[in-house]
Design a protein around this motif. Structure first.
Motif, PDB file in Angstrom:
ATOM      1  N   TYR A 109      18.913  10.927  15.148  1.00 39.06           N
ATOM      2  CA  TYR A 109      18.424  10.561  16.478  1.00 39.06           C
ATOM      3  C   TYR A 109      19.428   9.685  17.212  1.00 39.06           C
ATOM      4  O   TYR A 109      19.646   9.850  18.411  1.00 39.06           O
ATOM      5  CB  TYR A 109      17.095   9.812  16.368  1.00 39.06           C
ATOM      6  N   VAL A 112      18.011   3.536  15.769  1.00 36.88           N
ATOM      7  CA  VAL A 112      16.588   3.383  15.475  1.00 36.88           C
ATOM      8  C   VAL A 112      16.250   1.907  15.265  1.00 36.88           C
ATOM      9  O   VAL A 112      17.084   1.106  14.829  1.00 36.88           O
ATOM     10  CB  VAL A 112      16.175   4.202  14.229  1.00 36.88           C
ATOM     11  N   TYR A 187      14.461   6.007  18.186  1.00 37.76           N
ATOM     12  CA  TYR A 187      13.313   6.131  17.302  1.00 37.76           C
ATOM     13  C   TYR A 187      12.858   4.722  16.942  1.00 37.76           C
ATOM     14  O   TYR A 187      13.675   3.808  16.810  1.00 37.76           O
ATOM     15  CB  TYR A 187      13.663   6.909  16.024  1.00 37.76           C
TER      16      TYR A 187
END
Length: 458
Positions: A109, A112, A187
């Motif tokens: 992603y 995070v 995230y």
């Protein structure tokens, strides 16, 4: 606005710059950092044990069983399987789109945010970090201010293994969490209470940031009429009183058949004596409540609900609540309306298993459900209820298997992790179709003269 932008640079810009270098995408780099993390943890074992003792008075045995050992096992599992996990997964392609190939790629992603609680301050910060690193992300870690000694050790370990732009640790009270949640992450992983979990999701929604919420709730334990009551009591007591009940999957309350209540309570009493001796207060294996406020809350719950038949001793100054069993607890009493999160076990009775199933189903879906008894009735209970996870003839051990996804459902949480589930959780499953140019299928183009033929291949 200017102050906010300055803080934003302090928090996230270095991590994004590091991520865009592409270093974390290299599988050898990921495995190397995971191995280095393992070496750093084993090299700091004494410091970790001392920190967990200072924060929660956890013994070395309990610290290894519930924190350090689980983290090391998770690292080993990822190191062993990561090269296989990262391989693109080939899938079939409809004949109508021939010649093409389809696959799923696992990409990180980006940056995070991992917010950890105080009850398992080492395990619940590092286990999600392992998944984030395994998937190729950079991470911001926010340990709990209620476990400051453990947070300091974690900062040393992280500094020894990762560059500040790879993984960064931010200490502080609630204002630091507030500031972090205002920023844009790719995230967010949060472990904690349901109320703050809702706030995390609300803040994440402003950026449409995907979240995992590992929450809790009132996990029921059901002792069937045909159960081995002594074993059920011993394993329930172990799952309930480990970490002084401050476990998100601890049995919150137990249902026993009405004619077996006395036998169950006595078996729990003997189990407590076997675990912690005649005076649990003096046992080096029995932890403490995290702070005075939590101790006072538990004492109020205990004194406002039911009758104490085991334990009941309280020392607010020492943050001590004895392993306690309550009977004659009303279903709408204070202790049955909120997650206990402490070493107090209400024992309720029933005549028909249908009544227990209805009781469980009328409440929010729990993080865990436990059943002791015959296999046939176990299947019935599992088929007619819902929970994040479950054990039959045991408690809490399901979260220790890295092959099993762990997480909640409904108000007990969103998302699953551990093992391969962690790798997939922190990965974007990117669908890719590769088409070739040596042949161009004219069936798909207007004016669709061959639509009937095309339908046969769709």
């Amino acid at each position: 606005m200017v102050e906010s932008e300055i803080r934003k640079e302090e928090y996230t810009i270095p991590l994004r710059e590091f991520f865009y270098k592409g270093t974390t995408r290299d599988v050898d780099c990921r495995i190397g950092r995971l191995k280095a993390l393992r070496r750093a943890i084993t090299g700091q074992m004494e410091e970790i044990n001392a920190a967990l003792w200072r924060d929660l008075r956890k013994s070395g045995g309990e610290s290894y069983l519930t924190e350090i050992g689980m983290v090391l096992g998770e690292i080993d599992y990822h190191v062993k399987h990561l090269r296989q996990w990262v391989k693109p997964r080939r899938l079939a392609t409809p004949l109508a789109f021939w010649p093409s190939k389809s696959r799923i790629m696992y990409e990180p992603y980006g940056v995070v945010l991992i917010i950890a609680p105080w009850n398992y301050p080492f395990q619940l910060l590092l286990e999600p970090l392992i998944g984030a690193i395994s998937a190729g992300n950079c991470a911001v870690l926010k340990p709990s201010p209620f476990a400051p000694a453990t947070a300091e050790v974690i900062k040393k370990i992280i500094a020894a293994v990762f560059e500040p732009g790879y993984v960064s640790v931010f200490d502080g009270e609630g204002d630091v969490v507030e500031q972090l949640l205002r920023e844009r992450f790719d995230y967010i992983f949060f472990t904690g209470g349901s109320r703050f979990g809702q706030y995390v999701m609300e803040m994440a929604a402003k950026h449409l940031t995907p979240v995992t919420l590992e929450l809790g709730g009132k996990s029921p334990c059901i002792v069937g009429r045909g159960a081995n009551v002594k074993i059920a009591a011993r394993r329930t007591a172990w799952g309930k009183f480990i970490n002084a009940g401050q476990t998100c999957v601890a049995p919150d309350y137990v249902f026993v058949y009405e004619d077996q209540r006395a036998e169950f309570v006595e078996a729990v009493r003997l189990a407590v004596k076997r675990f912690y001796g005649d005076y649990p207060y003096e046992s080096p294996d029995y932890p403490r409540i995290v702070h005075r406020e939590g101790t006072e809350r538990l004492a109020r719950l205990m004194h406002s609900s039911g009758q104490v038949v085991v334990g009941g001793e309280v020392n607010v100054e020492e943050k001590y609540i004895a392993p306690t069993v309550l009977i004659d607890v009303e279903a709408d009493s204070p202790i049955m309306r909120e997650e206990i999160f402490g070493p107090i076990l209400p024992v309720l009775t029933y005549r028909e298993i249908d009544d227990v199933i209805r009781f469980v189903n009328k409440r929010e879906k729990p993080l865990a459900l436990y059943y002791f008894g015959p296999e046939q009735e176990a299947r019935e209970v599992l088929n007619r209820t819902s929970s994040g996870g479950a054990c039959v003839n045991d408690t809490i051990v399901h979260l220790a298997n890295p092959r099993l996804p762990f997480g909640g459902v409904g108000m007990s949480g969103v998302g699953k992790y551990h093992g391969k589930a962690s790798f997939e959780l922190f990965s974007n499953l990117r669908s890719v179709v590769k088409s070739f140019t040596f042949f161009d299928n004219h069936f798909r183009y207007a004016p669709y003269k061959h639509l009937n033929l095309l339908k046969k291949f769709m």
